[in-house]
Design an enzyme around this catalytic site. Structure first.
Site, mmCIF file in Angstrom:
data_model
loop_
_atom_site.group_PDB
_atom_site.id
_atom_site.type_symbol
_atom_site.label_atom_id
_atom_site.label_comp_id
_atom_site.label_asym_id
_atom_site.label_seq_id
_atom_site.Cartn_x
_atom_site.Cartn_y
_atom_site.Cartn_z
ATOM 1 N NE ARG A 61 23.291 -24.530 25.007
ATOM 2 C CZ ARG A 61 23.534 -25.566 25.943
ATOM 3 N NH1 ARG A 61 22.833 -25.746 26.673
ATOM 4 N NH2 ARG A 61 24.846 -25.506 26.111
ATOM 5 N NE ARG B 219 29.104 -20.568 17.705
ATOM 6 C CZ ARG B 219 28.609 -20.429 16.335
ATOM 7 N NH1 ARG B 219 27.337 -21.082 16.343
ATOM 8 N NH2 ARG B 219 28.968 -19.837 15.394
ATOM 9 C CB CYS C 291 10.244 -25.802 27.737
ATOM 10 S SG CYS C 291 9.905 -24.190 28.314
ATOM 11 C CE1 TYR D 130 25.312 -19.174 22.393
ATOM 12 C CE2 TYR D 130 25.349 -17.321 20.742
ATOM 13 C CZ TYR D 130 25.197 -18.823 20.976
ATOM 14 O OH TYR D 130 24.409 -19.390 20.070
ATOM 15 N NE ARG E 212 20.811 -21.310 19.812
ATOM 16 C CZ ARG E 212 21.530 -22.230 20.070
ATOM 17 N NH1 ARG E 212 22.125 -23.299 19.385
ATOM 18 N NH2 ARG E 212 21.783 -22.473 21.410
ATOM 19 C CD GLU F 115 21.023 -28.144 24.830
ATOM 20 O OE1 GLU F 115 21.623 -28.325 23.611
ATOM 21 O OE2 GLU F 115 20.113 -27.161 24.625
ATOM 22 N NE ARG G 106 2.359 -18.447 26.847
ATOM 23 C CZ ARG G 106 2.904 -18.208 25.553
ATOM 24 N NH1 ARG G 106 2.977 -17.367 24.740
ATOM 25 N NH2 ARG G 106 3.284 -19.589 25.127
#
Length: 122
Positions: free
Chosen positions: A90, A116, A75, A108, A7, A78, A63
């Site tokens: 993200r 987080r 894609c 992050y 992540r 959220e 890409r």
């Protein structure tokens, strides 16, 4: 070999094409560096953006990276939770690896460190 998820998230200051592409590339580069990933190890990358980032597709940044032209990218928006972090990209990078869950380094950056703090390195 197992499939693991890595992540990461980063915030962008403005809803403009270049800052979104630059932030996406920066985030992926850091995920790759931190985990010793090569494109051949990637199963796929899921990219989400908050609804206030609509100037470009962040996948364009990935890409354009050397060796990433065959990596499946997707894609999505959220979930628009009221009061959540704005202007955020993200990534969920699915990799083939021998690493354990504990060895995976999630990344992050910028304002996204609040998402987080337990995984954010000082």
């Amino acid at each position: 070999m197992v499939v693991r998820g890595v992540r990461g998230a980063i915030t962008v200051d403005v809803n403009e094409e270049q800052p979104i592409l630059q932030a996406t590339a920066r985030l992926l580069h850091e995920i790759v560096r931190a985990n010793g990933i090569v494109p051949e190890d990637i199963c796929s990358v899921m990219i989400t953006v908050t609804g206030d980032l609509d100037a470009t597709f962040p996948a364009r940044a990935i890409r354009a990276m050397d060796g990433w032209d065959l990596v499946p990218l997707m894609c999505a928006l959220e979930v628009p939770v009221q009061g959540s972090l704005e202007k955020c990209v993200r990534l969920l990078v699915h990799i083939n690896t021998e690493k354990s869950q504990q060895q995976i380094e999630h990344v992050y950056l910028g304002g996204a460190q609040v998402l987080r703090p337990d995984l954010t390195k000082a």
